[in-house]
Design an enzyme around this catalytic site. Structure first.
Site, PDB file in Angstrom:
ATOM      1  N   ASP A  11     -66.560  30.599  16.576  1.00 27.18           N
ATOM      2  CA  ASP A  11     -65.543  30.403  17.604  1.00 27.18           C
ATOM      3  C   ASP A  11     -65.957  29.175  18.395  1.00 27.18           C
ATOM      4  OD1 ASP A  11     -64.205  32.684  16.833  1.00 27.18           O
ATOM      5  OD2 ASP A  11     -65.158  33.962  18.325  1.00 27.18           O
ATOM      6  N   ASP A 130     -54.249  39.370  15.516  1.00 29.63           N
ATOM      7  CA  ASP A 130     -55.039  39.909  16.617  1.00 29.63           C
ATOM      8  C   ASP A 130     -54.276  41.125  17.134  1.00 29.63           C
ATOM      9  OD1 ASP A 130     -56.744  37.789  16.289  1.00 29.63           O
ATOM     10  OD2 ASP A 130     -55.954  36.644  17.976  1.00 29.63           O
TER      11      ASP A 130
END
Length: 278
Positions: A11, A130
């Site tokens: 990330d 998500d």
């Protein structure tokens, strides 16, 4: 039987690898290129590179970081964050990415996945989902009209009383009244070749993957599913495969902070009867 894959995730924010909890409170975890080199040496099966604030900040992904990363690793590289057009996909593939991961733009325009898979092939189009659990207090009417689909072909993915999970976009900052399981099926129908499934409730918690969510999506589609969000132990990786029926397990913290190595993870899984590439 196809080998199960272990996939570290980078990330990235402002050119640095970060890790947080539930997509928030990000802390520095090093240089992306150095991390990529480490995982290449560790013989990770793939690497996922996500620019976690690109969509929220309405900017393009950092191409030069992708180019530098792709130039030093030999494992497949999936890149996501801030992809808004077919040109963005082309640029990432030209920069060295093998696959692209798309979330926010797909929710805004589901037919973008059809266009992308037609242009570049399903094999390089990953739909990132998500997902967040909802309960009886969830009120879909609280969401503005632009968060709903008026297209009749998309009505079957909207929230219903039986929905257990809904979508999130913009790096976990916005919710959408869209059923995550129905969405996964629709995205497969529209040409996505793989699903990167992250539990927002488990992300960064190290409490284990959301097995109910992972299993539900894995059983609903025929394309590969990557379990993401919550890995804290090697047992959690095993559970994602054995009970969640995932095709791959993505992890960040346990690898970034050297709690376990990729090799340790694979040897553990092999000893538990999971087919992996060693």
């Amino acid at each position: 039987m196809l080998a199960k894959r272990i996939i570290p995730c980078l990330d990235v924010k402002d050119g640095r690898v970060v890790k947080g909890v539930n997509f928030l409170n990000l802390r520095d975890a090093g240089d992306p290129v150095e991390n990529a080199l480490y995982y290449d040496e560790e013989e990770a099966d793939e690497l996922v590179f996500l620019d976690v604030t690109a969509s929220h900040e309405k900017r393009k992904i950092i191409i030069h970081v992708v180019e530098k990363t792709a130039s030093v690793v030999f494992m497949p590289l999936t890149v996501g964050g801030g992809i808004k057009s077919l040109d963005d996909i082309r640029d990432l593939l030209n920069a060295g990415a093998d696959k692209v991961s798309i979330n926010t733009t797909a929710v805004k325009d589901p037919y973008f996945i059809q266009k992308a898979s037609t242009r570049f092939g399903s094999q390089c189009i990953v739909i990132a989902i998500d997902a967040k659990r909802v309960d009886k207090n969830f009120n879909p009417k609280a969401y503005p009209p632009e968060n709903w689909f008026s297209d009749p072909e998309l009505q079957d993915v909207l929230y219903r009383e039986s929905s257990r999970f809904v979508l999130s976009t913009h790096g976990g900052r916005l919710m959408r009244p869209i059923d995550a399981i129905a969405w996964a099926k629709k995205m497969e129908e529209f040409g996505a070749g793989e699903i990167l499934l992250t539990s927002m409730d488990r992300d960064g918690t190290k409490e284990g993957y959301d097995i109910e969510l992972t299993k539900a999506i894995s059983e609903a589609v025929t394309i590969p599913v990557i379990a993401s969000g919550g890995a804290g132990t090697l047992e959690h990786l095993y559970e994602a495969f054995a009970f969640g029926k995932a095709d791959a397990a993505l992890a960040a913290s346990i690898f970034h902070f050297r709690e376990y190595s990729v090799r340790e993870a694979k040897e553990y899984l092999k000893n538990r009867g999971i087919t992996v590439r060693l």
